[in-house]
Design a protein around this motif. Structure first.
Motif, mmCIF file in Angstrom:
data_model
loop_
_atom_site.group_PDB
_atom_site.id
_atom_site.type_symbol
_atom_site.label_atom_id
_atom_site.label_comp_id
_atom_site.label_asym_id
_atom_site.label_seq_id
_atom_site.Cartn_x
_atom_site.Cartn_y
_atom_site.Cartn_z
ATOM 1 N N VAL A 20 0.859 -1.176 0.000
ATOM 2 C CA VAL A 20 0.000 0.000 0.000
ATOM 3 C C VAL A 20 0.898 1.230 0.000
ATOM 4 C CG1 VAL A 20 -1.783 1.281 1.233
ATOM 5 C CG2 VAL A 20 -1.835 -1.221 1.211
ATOM 6 N N VAL A 21 0.698 2.089 -0.989
ATOM 7 C CA VAL A 21 1.535 3.277 -1.108
ATOM 8 C C VAL A 21 0.675 4.524 -1.199
ATOM 9 C CG1 VAL A 21 3.507 2.119 -2.174
ATOM 10 C CG2 VAL A 21 1.700 2.984 -3.614
ATOM 11 N N ALA A 22 1.197 5.590 -0.621
ATOM 12 C CA ALA A 22 0.561 6.894 -0.766
ATOM 13 C C ALA A 22 1.084 7.503 -2.058
ATOM 14 C CB ALA A 22 0.903 7.785 0.415
ATOM 15 N N VAL A 23 0.184 7.995 -2.878
ATOM 16 C CA VAL A 23 0.581 8.565 -4.162
ATOM 17 C C VAL A 23 -0.075 9.922 -4.348
ATOM 18 C CG1 VAL A 23 0.999 6.345 -5.281
ATOM 19 C CG2 VAL A 23 -1.246 7.345 -5.404
ATOM 20 N N PRO A 24 0.603 10.811 -5.057
ATOM 21 C CA PRO A 24 -0.012 12.107 -5.340
ATOM 22 C C PRO A 24 -1.114 11.983 -6.399
ATOM 23 C CG PRO A 24 2.144 11.956 -6.384
ATOM 24 C CD PRO A 24 1.962 10.706 -5.564
ATOM 25 N N LYS A 25 -2.000 12.917 -6.406
ATOM 26 C CA LYS A 25 -3.076 12.957 -7.390
ATOM 27 C C LYS A 25 -2.463 13.013 -8.789
ATOM 28 C CE LYS A 25 -7.446 15.259 -8.140
ATOM 29 N NZ LYS A 25 -8.384 16.226 -7.612
ATOM 30 N N LEU A 29 0.020 5.194 -13.898
ATOM 31 C CA LEU A 29 0.163 3.792 -13.534
ATOM 32 C C LEU A 29 1.588 3.295 -13.758
ATOM 33 C CD1 LEU A 29 -1.128 1.119 -12.672
ATOM 34 C CD2 LEU A 29 -1.733 0.752 -15.059
ATOM 35 N N THR A 30 2.156 3.583 -14.913
ATOM 36 C CA THR A 30 3.518 3.131 -15.195
ATOM 37 C C THR A 30 4.504 3.708 -14.190
ATOM 38 O OG1 THR A 30 3.053 2.878 -17.553
ATOM 39 C CG2 THR A 30 5.364 3.078 -16.920
ATOM 40 N N ASP A 31 4.401 5.002 -13.910
ATOM 41 C CA ASP A 31 5.322 5.629 -12.954
ATOM 42 C C ASP A 31 5.179 5.030 -11.557
ATOM 43 O OD1 ASP A 31 6.399 7.287 -14.900
ATOM 44 O OD2 ASP A 31 5.031 8.943 -14.447
ATOM 45 N N LEU A 32 3.965 4.733 -11.160
ATOM 46 C CA LEU A 32 3.734 4.124 -9.850
ATOM 47 C C LEU A 32 4.425 2.766 -9.760
ATOM 48 C CD1 LEU A 32 2.318 3.885 -7.095
ATOM 49 C CD2 LEU A 32 0.362 2.928 -8.322
#
Length: 92
Positions: A20-25, A29-32
């Motif tokens: 589970v990761v916190a991601v910016p708005k 998908l590829t970068d994540l």
């Protein structure tokens, strides 16, 4: 926002699962997946080729829906998404 990434089979051995990761708005998908996979060089190299593109056999799903890896750079993740990353499926 948070997103869950689940790697399967060989990818799970290299990178873990239920991450589970916190991601910016507006995170792509590829970068994540690149961000998470970069924690283990062997895992990253198993998923991405030398140009940073998904290897042709990688299977991606977003919330249970299969995606084409060629579309992944344009896809944004949303809060609560579950991303699944599979190696080639073999059976018998």
């Amino acid at each position: 926002m948070t997103v869950r990434i689940r790697f399967f089979a060989r990818f799970r051995e290299l990178l873990g699962t239920d991450i589970v990761v916190a991601v910016p708005k507006n995170k792509g998908l590829t970068d994540l997946i690149k961000d998470v996979a970069s924690r283990n060089k062997e895992g990253y190299d198993a998923i991405f080729d030398e140009k940073g593109a998904f290897r042709e056999f990688v299977i991606l799903m977003q919330n249970g829906r299969r995606l084409e890896t060629s579309d992944a750079p344009e896809i944004k993740v949303a809060d609560g998404d579950e991303i699944a990353v599979f190696p080639p499926v073999a059976g018998g």
